[in-house]
Design an enzyme around this catalytic site. Structure first.
Site, mmCIF file in Angstrom:
data_model
loop_
_atom_site.group_PDB
_atom_site.id
_atom_site.type_symbol
_atom_site.label_atom_id
_atom_site.label_comp_id
_atom_site.label_asym_id
_atom_site.label_seq_id
_atom_site.Cartn_x
_atom_site.Cartn_y
_atom_site.Cartn_z
ATOM 1 N N ASP A 26 41.294 37.739 50.204
ATOM 2 C CA ASP A 26 41.619 37.499 48.791
ATOM 3 C C ASP A 26 41.033 38.580 47.886
ATOM 4 O O ASP A 26 40.043 39.235 48.227
ATOM 5 C CB ASP A 26 41.071 36.126 48.347
ATOM 6 C CG ASP A 26 39.569 36.015 48.571
ATOM 7 O OD1 ASP A 26 39.114 36.391 49.672
ATOM 8 O OD2 ASP A 26 38.847 35.577 47.659
ATOM 9 N N GLU A 27 41.644 38.708 46.743
ATOM 10 C CA GLU A 27 41.103 39.495 45.613
ATOM 11 C C GLU A 27 40.529 40.859 46.011
ATOM 12 O O GLU A 27 39.462 41.237 45.537
ATOM 13 C CB GLU A 27 40.004 38.688 44.907
ATOM 14 C CG GLU A 27 40.500 37.368 44.355
ATOM 15 C CD GLU A 27 39.359 36.505 43.811
ATOM 16 O OE1 GLU A 27 39.568 35.872 42.773
ATOM 17 O OE2 GLU A 27 38.294 36.442 44.430
#
Ligand code: TNX
Length: 537
Positions: free
Chosen positions: A341-342
């Site tokens: 993620d991210e």
């Protein structure tokens, strides 16, 4: 073998009949109360409940028997006995032979009935003189005894009867989970939680039939699991946490103990090593891993998205291979979560290259890869799993690739979101999630085709919580609702009905010393339910 099984079954059948005949004699002077099994506050709500309005008289003359040749059944019987001992201080023997003080039995039976159509399915028959739990597997039996634990009243009758009786409402329950994957995630990276804290959380989750605990073991602020071939990960990377406190980590022995404790409760542990972003703690420990062009420093803040592994070095993949190998070797479950993620400072093409390579490493070590929804932009296999938390576009990509999806939409399922503006802990970047909002949504109708849904998971990120009381404040009571959203079919879910059943969980939560958030939406019960028996001359 077959002969032994037959003789045993005959033995148990005759034991049950003998108990029934004998107890009819002794019990004459006690009238059991009128009960209604369908009105007991069970969570998650079982598939089908048929009340018969009488009761099983649980007392000191009750014994537990289990199918002896079926793996794990005796342990399930012992688990039940231990939990009832804690709850009502009654010692119930398990598989005692030749005792003539036994009048009533709880029989935990391995059954091959085709009606039990999943490993976790069970049937619970509660009669006046026997309770029978049928299950294909010990896992099903374990889920079944959680229901029974909820049915036993805390208080015995207080009549003139010679011995204490805890009446268990009679009837039949047929039960089976809606989703095979029912999880919570705990972020032990932003703040570290001890083995004891994790065990307490596991105990509470198991009571509500949750069967997965996903541990977020690494992030920018901390690395929390010993990797023997790379010791600085914990020496340096494990030394701090959000807010600058001293951090901590699990040795491999600690982790094995968590895995063992969870397995005893039929719960799978999923380890997550978040990468290529969220990797500052790893890069501080071994700077060659770093790919953001800066000198990594220990980090105690809360902002994310600044770190990345160098996705082009062979040594980085050799490092990841070691980490995945060591953790996989002590993880019996089928999954390895790679985060993903991210990764805001990883170029898109590098990200895709990285996830493609890491997926193969995970597979090489015998695990199925799980990643946050972003991983669907890479060329991942249909056997890998996407955990949908934010992007509908990514969820759609995962569906197009034929992947299974874990449903964890931040706006509904994030345990770290504040309840409202008065919340003591939590964030609110996704939403405020009061107890009703957490429950009133339908994972089956949230845009993912049913056949792609593996289950539901409620993540608890720990930027704002640093001890078990604070953890409990955010997790409880909302996690209880997520257990129902993943176990019970949608026809059995209804907020008005649920909120009364939730109110009835307070005595259990208090007994377990859970510092739950006393939501004003719930009319919390102060005392447990009981049934009065009447004595006749
Ligand atoms: C987003 S959800 C994150 C986490 C944070 C969380 C806080 C996800 C995959 N990433 O890094 O802890 O928000 O709510």
């Amino acid at each position: 073998m077959f002969k032994t099984i037959c003789i045993r079954s005959l033995f148990f059948a005759s034991v049950i009949i003998a108990f029934i005949a004998c107890s009819e004699e002794k019990k004459k002077n006690i009238i059991m109360p009128l009960t209604d099994l369908s009105k007991v506050s069970l969570i998650p709500k079982p598939l089908k409940t048929t009340p018969t309005n009488s009761a099983f008289a649980l007392d000191q003359f009750t014994a537990i028997y289990t199918s002896k040749n079926a793996t794990g059944f005796e342990e399930v019987g012992k688990f039940l006995a231990e939990k009832l001992k804690n709850k009502i201080d009654l010692t119930i023997p398990v598989n005692t032979e030749g005792s003539n003080t036994v009048e009533r039995v709880i029989y935990i039976n391995q059954s091959d009935s085709t009606e039990l159509d999943s490993p976790e399915a069970y049937q619970l028959y509660i009669n006046q003189d026997s309770i029978i739990i049928n299950a294909n597997t010990s896992e099903g039996a374990f889920r079944g005894i959680q229901t029974l634990r909820q049915l036993v009243p805390l208080e015995s009758n207080d009549t003139l009867a010679l011995q204490k009786i805890w009446p268990v409402p009679s009837g039949k329950i047929i039960d089976n989970p809606n989703f095979a994957y029912r999880g919570s995630m705990l972020d032990v990276a932003r703040h570290f939680f001890s083995v004891e804290d994790v065990k307490k959380y596991i105990d509470l989750l198991a009571y509500y039939k949750i069967n997965v605990l996903h541990l977020h073991l690494s992030d920018d602020q901390g690395w929390r699991i010993e990797i023997k071939s790379w010791p600085k990960l914990t020496e340096i990377g494990g030394s701090t946490e959000v807010g600058g406190e001293s951090g901590g980590f699990y040795t491999q022995e600690d982790y094995k103990e968590i895995v063992r404790y969870a397995a005893e409760r039929y719960m799978t542990i999923i380890p997550e090593i978040d990468m290529p972003g969220h990797t500052n703690a790893a890069s501080v420990s071994y700077p060659f891993l770093n790919g953001n062009g800066k000198t990594p420093k220990l980090y105690e803040g809360m902002k994310v998205g600044f770190s990345t592994f160098d996705t082009h070095k062979d040594t980085v993949y050799a490092f990841i291979d070691d980490v995945v190998r060591e953790i996989s070797a002590i993880t019996p479950g089928p999954y390895f979560h790679v985060g993903g993620d991210e990764s805001h400072v990883t170029k898109k093409s590098d990200y895709i290259y990285f996830i493609n390579k890491v997926e193969k490493i995970v597979q090489k070590h015998g695990k199925r890869m799980i990643g946050w929804d972003e991983v669907a932009i890479a060329d991942v296999d249909a056997t890998s799993i996407s955990q949908w938390w934010a992007s509908e576009e990514n969820a759609k990509k995962a569906v197009d690739k034929g992947m299974q999806i874990i449903v964890s939409p931040a706006k509904k399922a994030y345990l770290d979101m504040e309840y409202d503006t008065l919340s003591k802990f939590g964030l609110h970047w996704a939403a405020y999630i009061p107890v009703d909002t957490a429950y009133i949504w339908t994972p089956e109708e949230y845009g993912i085709p049913l056949e792609n849904i593996l289950g539901v998971e409620a993540p608890l990120w720990s930027e704002t919580i640093s001890n078990i009381d604070e953890l409990e404040y955010l997790a409880f009571p909302r996690i209880i609702g997520y257990s129902e959203l993943s176990w019970s079919i949608k026809e059995n879910r209804n907020w008005e009905d649920y909120k009364v059943r939730l109110a009835d969980q307070a005595p259990f939560l208090d007994r377990m010393d859970v510092k739950y958030y006393p939501s004003p939406l719930i009319d919390w019960k102060k005392s447990d339910f009981t049934y009065k028996t009447i004595e006749k001359d």
